[in-house]
Scaffold this motif. Structure first.
Motif, PDB file in Angstrom:
ATOM      1  N   UNK A  74      -2.655  15.520  34.568  1.00  0.00           N
ATOM      2  CA  UNK A  74      -2.266  14.519  35.556  1.00  0.00           C
ATOM      3  C   UNK A  74      -3.451  13.610  35.844  1.00  0.00           C
ATOM      4  N   UNK A  75      -3.163  12.445  36.395  1.00  0.00           N
ATOM      5  CA  UNK A  75      -4.219  11.597  36.919  1.00  0.00           C
ATOM      6  C   UNK A  75      -4.115  11.523  38.439  1.00  0.00           C
ATOM      7  N   UNK A  76      -3.536  12.528  39.035  1.00  0.00           N
ATOM      8  CA  UNK A  76      -3.530  12.614  40.494  1.00  0.00           C
ATOM      9  C   UNK A  76      -4.843  13.255  40.923  1.00  0.00           C
ATOM     10  N   UNK A  77      -5.846  12.420  41.104  1.00  0.00           N
ATOM     11  CA  UNK A  77      -7.209  12.889  41.318  1.00  0.00           C
ATOM     12  C   UNK A  77      -7.590  12.747  42.783  1.00  0.00           C
ATOM     13  N   UNK A  78      -7.745  13.860  43.466  1.00  0.00           N
ATOM     14  CA  UNK A  78      -8.209  13.836  44.850  1.00  0.00           C
ATOM     15  C   UNK A  78      -9.729  13.872  44.877  1.00  0.00           C
ATOM     16  N   UNK A  79     -10.293  13.658  46.061  1.00  0.00           N
ATOM     17  CA  UNK A  79     -11.740  13.763  46.196  1.00  0.00           C
ATOM     18  C   UNK A  79     -12.211  15.170  45.848  1.00  0.00           C
ATOM     19  N   UNK A  80     -11.442  16.184  46.263  1.00  0.00           N
ATOM     20  CA  UNK A  80     -11.807  17.565  45.940  1.00  0.00           C
ATOM     21  C   UNK A  80     -11.776  17.800  44.431  1.00  0.00           C
ATOM     22  N   UNK A  81     -10.800  17.200  43.729  1.00  0.00           N
ATOM     23  CA  UNK A  81     -10.716  17.332  42.276  1.00  0.00           C
ATOM     24  C   UNK A  81     -11.951  16.722  41.611  1.00  0.00           C
ATOM     25  N   UNK A  82     -12.312  15.513  42.050  1.00  0.00           N
ATOM     26  CA  UNK A  82     -13.473  14.843  41.464  1.00  0.00           C
ATOM     27  C   UNK A  82     -14.743  15.644  41.727  1.00  0.00           C
ATOM     28  N   UNK A  83     -14.858  16.179  42.917  1.00  0.00           N
ATOM     29  CA  UNK A  83     -16.047  16.963  43.247  1.00  0.00           C
ATOM     30  C   UNK A  83     -16.122  18.220  42.381  1.00  0.00           C
ATOM     31  N   UNK A  84     -14.977  18.850  42.130  1.00  0.00           N
ATOM     32  CA  UNK A  84     -14.992  20.060  41.308  1.00  0.00           C
ATOM     33  C   UNK A  84     -15.447  19.748  39.883  1.00  0.00           C
ATOM     34  N   UNK A  85     -14.975  18.640  39.318  1.00  0.00           N
ATOM     35  CA  UNK A  85     -15.401  18.271  37.975  1.00  0.00           C
ATOM     36  C   UNK A  85     -16.910  18.049  37.918  1.00  0.00           C
ATOM     37  N   UNK A  86     -17.431  17.265  38.857  1.00  0.00           N
ATOM     38  CA  UNK A  86     -18.863  16.954  38.818  1.00  0.00           C
ATOM     39  C   UNK A  86     -19.718  18.163  39.178  1.00  0.00           C
ATOM     40  N   UNK A  87     -19.203  19.043  40.025  1.00  0.00           N
ATOM     41  CA  UNK A  87     -19.928  20.273  40.339  1.00  0.00           C
ATOM     42  C   UNK A  87     -20.013  21.168  39.108  1.00  0.00           C
ATOM     43  N   UNK A  88     -18.959  21.176  38.301  1.00  0.00           N
ATOM     44  CA  UNK A  88     -18.992  21.950  37.056  1.00  0.00           C
ATOM     45  C   UNK A  88     -20.027  21.367  36.092  1.00  0.00           C
ATOM     46  N   UNK A  89     -20.136  20.040  36.065  1.00  0.00           N
ATOM     47  CA  UNK A  89     -21.175  19.417  35.233  1.00  0.00           C
ATOM     48  C   UNK A  89     -22.563  19.816  35.719  1.00  0.00           C
ATOM     49  N   UNK A  90     -22.749  19.869  37.023  1.00  0.00           N
ATOM     50  CA  UNK A  90     -24.032  20.305  37.570  1.00  0.00           C
ATOM     51  C   UNK A  90     -24.326  21.765  37.205  1.00  0.00           C
TER      52      UNK A  90
END
Length: 625
Positions: free
Chosen positions: A348-364
């Motif tokens: 999906x492209x239903x991207x919440x702020x929490x979703x975006x944070x989880x992706x970038x936190x995984x990159x970190x």
């Protein structure tokens, strides 16, 4: 009050909001999809949306599918979906009814809303009521209808009048509706989102990701003061704070402007066009932003009775020969690529702020200081989170593969518009380090001219960042020492870029195996930094076996281990962004056992299960850090 025509139509203007379309178009059906929207009819964005008083239009909308595009086949009352016809039972005949149409919660794509819509590609009409309360910014305020993204082609009606057109599924747009709204009245708002891509589109209809259609990011009704701060660009240049500010409105000319950044205050006065530049030495107490210390400072700008506030970071990025310098010191970009698609079992492209944070936190967690946001502008919330987390960002527009109409003036105009809207939206985000103008494009004269125009635009709009493009492995193959085969990057576009980036899939899309990667070497013919913007292999999470078996986690981990040896041995290499953080939806990945319409090159599955290669790359990054 209407926004000035200069602001409406100028790509380089401050506000860039579209006025309602001319009256001859107002009652007409949507524009046929088959060519780019003319530049003078393309709606422009409202900049710095997050700083404004606004009302959310998210939530329940009704929708109607139009798979045969019937509404564009003449103004037939039976199918004019932008009108809310409610005739008596005695007629006249109308073959739709908004009141009984299905409901969808926006923003989101329709593909994940219902199983039968997974592969739907075409127009969908959305409708809701829009009621305006008392003005909150005083007399003369403007009401702006703003959309953060609609994929791919958007047509907007208010009370049956067509008021805006926009092409491009990842950039924002807005329209001034001040003169159309009546306080306390329920207005009908209709949006047609058409996900189809014509031959002159960007991207075209052939990509390696799911074409998610719909109103995919938030929509707002924004209240603007009559005279307001329309745009600003604050950055660090040669030890000085530099701010370009632009005002819009009847009192913009000659207005006093006060900028505060932390404890620093700078005052000035706008010229006759409402523009000014402010500058002052950077106080040492204004610490620099970096991946290790992502310090953000409070910024406020006051002018004409308006005040805007946000948080920004200060840093520099530049090159010196084959080095990349961040805040004056060499830096290796420990990166990963990712799509704008959240974790979950359904793409999906239903991207919440929490979703975006989880992706970038995984990159970190992977050890990254850098992310490549492929292959299109991601939502603004993602950039703000990158600011907070200390992730340097590669941002790009979807000039993607060989199918783009590089010889078309209309397509070039569309690409320039997308690039300008992206840069002007995000250039105050300290996380942005590189603007990319393309991905895997063919070497032709038409392509070279096309991309050089974009590169020139990027430098004019933001001289404080580096410009790059993900090049194909366009190389000369020659002999090398110790019996190696040397691949030398010779793409002529390299002369125009700051950083040379190449996508290569040796040992996946080649006949070599991972244990043969020691037989090759990469080099660049340009005295510039080089990076590997993509490499990788598909692996189904949980599928284990001998490491020479394709599709296993073991093969992917083996390929990563051997490729990282190749990276470490490449002279002038300043970073990498392997493909890709997580598995993502793609209609061109057909294998029934391993892919099932998912690209499986992720280091993490779509549900968040880490694969063996995740730790291989993490350990490599730990060694570099």
């Amino acid at each position: 009050m209407r926004i000035s025509r200069r602001a409406l139509l100028s790509t380089g203007g401050a506000l860039g909001v579209a006025a309602a379309l001319p009256s001859p178009l107002a009652a007409s059906p949507p524009m046929p999809v088959g060519r780019p929207v003319p530049a003078d009819q393309q709606a422009r964005p409202l900049l710095h949306l997050h700083t404004r008083r606004r009302t959310s239009l998210n939530g329940e909308w009704r929708y109607i599918l139009d798979p045969y595009d019937a509404a564009k086949r003449g103004d037939n009352r039976r199918r004019t979906f932008w009108k809310d016809f409610r005739p008596p039972e005695t007629g006249p005949l109308v073959e739709y009814d908004w009141a009984s149409s299905p409901v969808i919660s926006l923003p989101r794509d329709w593909n994940s809303h219902a199983p039968e819509l997974l592969w739907y590609d075409g127009p969908v009409y959305f409708r809701r009521d829009l009621t305006v309360g008392p003005a909150t910014t005083g007399n003369g305020s403007r009401q702006i209808l703003a959309f953060e993204a609609v994929n791919y082609h958007a047509t907007v009606w208010l009370d049956e009048d067509r008021i805006a057109e926009h092409e491009g599924g990842f950039t924002p747009f807005a329209v001034d509706v001040t003169d159309r709204l009546k306080r306390g009245r329920a207005h009908g708002l209709t949006v047609c989102a058409d996900s189809r891509h014509h031959p002159g589109a960007i991207p075209t209809d052939y990509t390696d990701w799911q074409n998610y259609g719909g109103i995919t990011r938030s929509a707002w009704l924004v209240d603007l003061p009559a005279t307001h701060v329309a745009d600003w660009f604050v950055r660090l240049e040669r030890g000085r704070i530099v701010a370009d500010v632009e005002l819009d409105g009847p009192a913009a000319a000659g207005a006093s402007v006060a900028l505060t950044l932390g404890a620093l205050r700078i005052n000035g006065r706008a010229d006759a066009t409402g523009r000014l530049r402010l500058s002052a030495p950077r106080p040492r107490r204004l610490a620099l932003w970096s991946p290790e210390t992502p310090v953000l400072h409070a910024l406020s700008i006051e002018a004409g009775g308006d005040r805007v506030e946000e948080r920004i970071g200060l840093r520099t990025i530049e090159t010196r020969g084959r080095e990349l310098l961040f805040n004056g010191a060499p830096l290796f970009l420990r990166g990963i690529s990712l799509h704008e698609e959240p974790f979950g079992p359904v793409g999906t492209r239903r991207m919440t702020e929490a979703d975006a944070r989880r992706l970038l936190t995984e990159a970190r967690a992977l050890g990254c200081n850098f992310v490549r946001l492929a292959h299109y502008p991601h939502g603004e919330q993602t950039l703000r989170i990158a600011d907070e987390l200390g992730l340097i960002v590669w941002a790009e527009i979807p000039v993607y593969w060989e199918h783009i109409a590089y010889d078309s003036a209309d397509t070039l105009a569309l690409a320039r518009s997308m690039l300008a809207d992206t840069i002007r939206r995000d250039r105050n985000r300290c996380s942005i380090g590189l603007w990319s103008v393309a991905n895997e494009t063919p070497v032709t004269d038409a392509r070279n001219a096309f991309l050089r125009a974009l590169i020139a635009d990027a430098r004019a709009l933001d001289p404080s960042r580096l410009v790059t493009a993900a090049l194909n492995k366009n190389v000369d193959v020659g002999g090398a020492e110790h019996g190696q085969t040397r691949f030398t990057v010779t793409d002529p576009l390299g002369a125009d870029l700051d950083v040379i980036a190449i996508n290569q899939y040796e040992a996946w899309y080649s006949d070599r195996r991972p244990n043969q990667l020691g037989d090759i070497a990469f080099a660049s013919s340009f005295e510039k930094p080089l990076m590997f913007s993509e490499f990788g292999a598909d692996a189904l999470a949980g599928y284990r076996g001998p490491r020479d078996h394709l599709w296993t986690e073991d093969y992917q981990a083996w390929l990563y281990g051997e490729t990282l040896k190749l990276v470490a041995a490449t002279p002038g290499c300043v970073g990498l962004s392997p493909w890709v953080l997580k598995d993502f939806r793609s209609p061109r990945r057909w294998h029934g056992r391993y892919q099932h319409y998912w690209n499986r090159k992720g280091l993490v599955s779509e549900t968040g299960q880490r694969k063996l290669a995740f730790d291989v790359l993490r350990r490599f990054y730990e060694g570099l850090a």
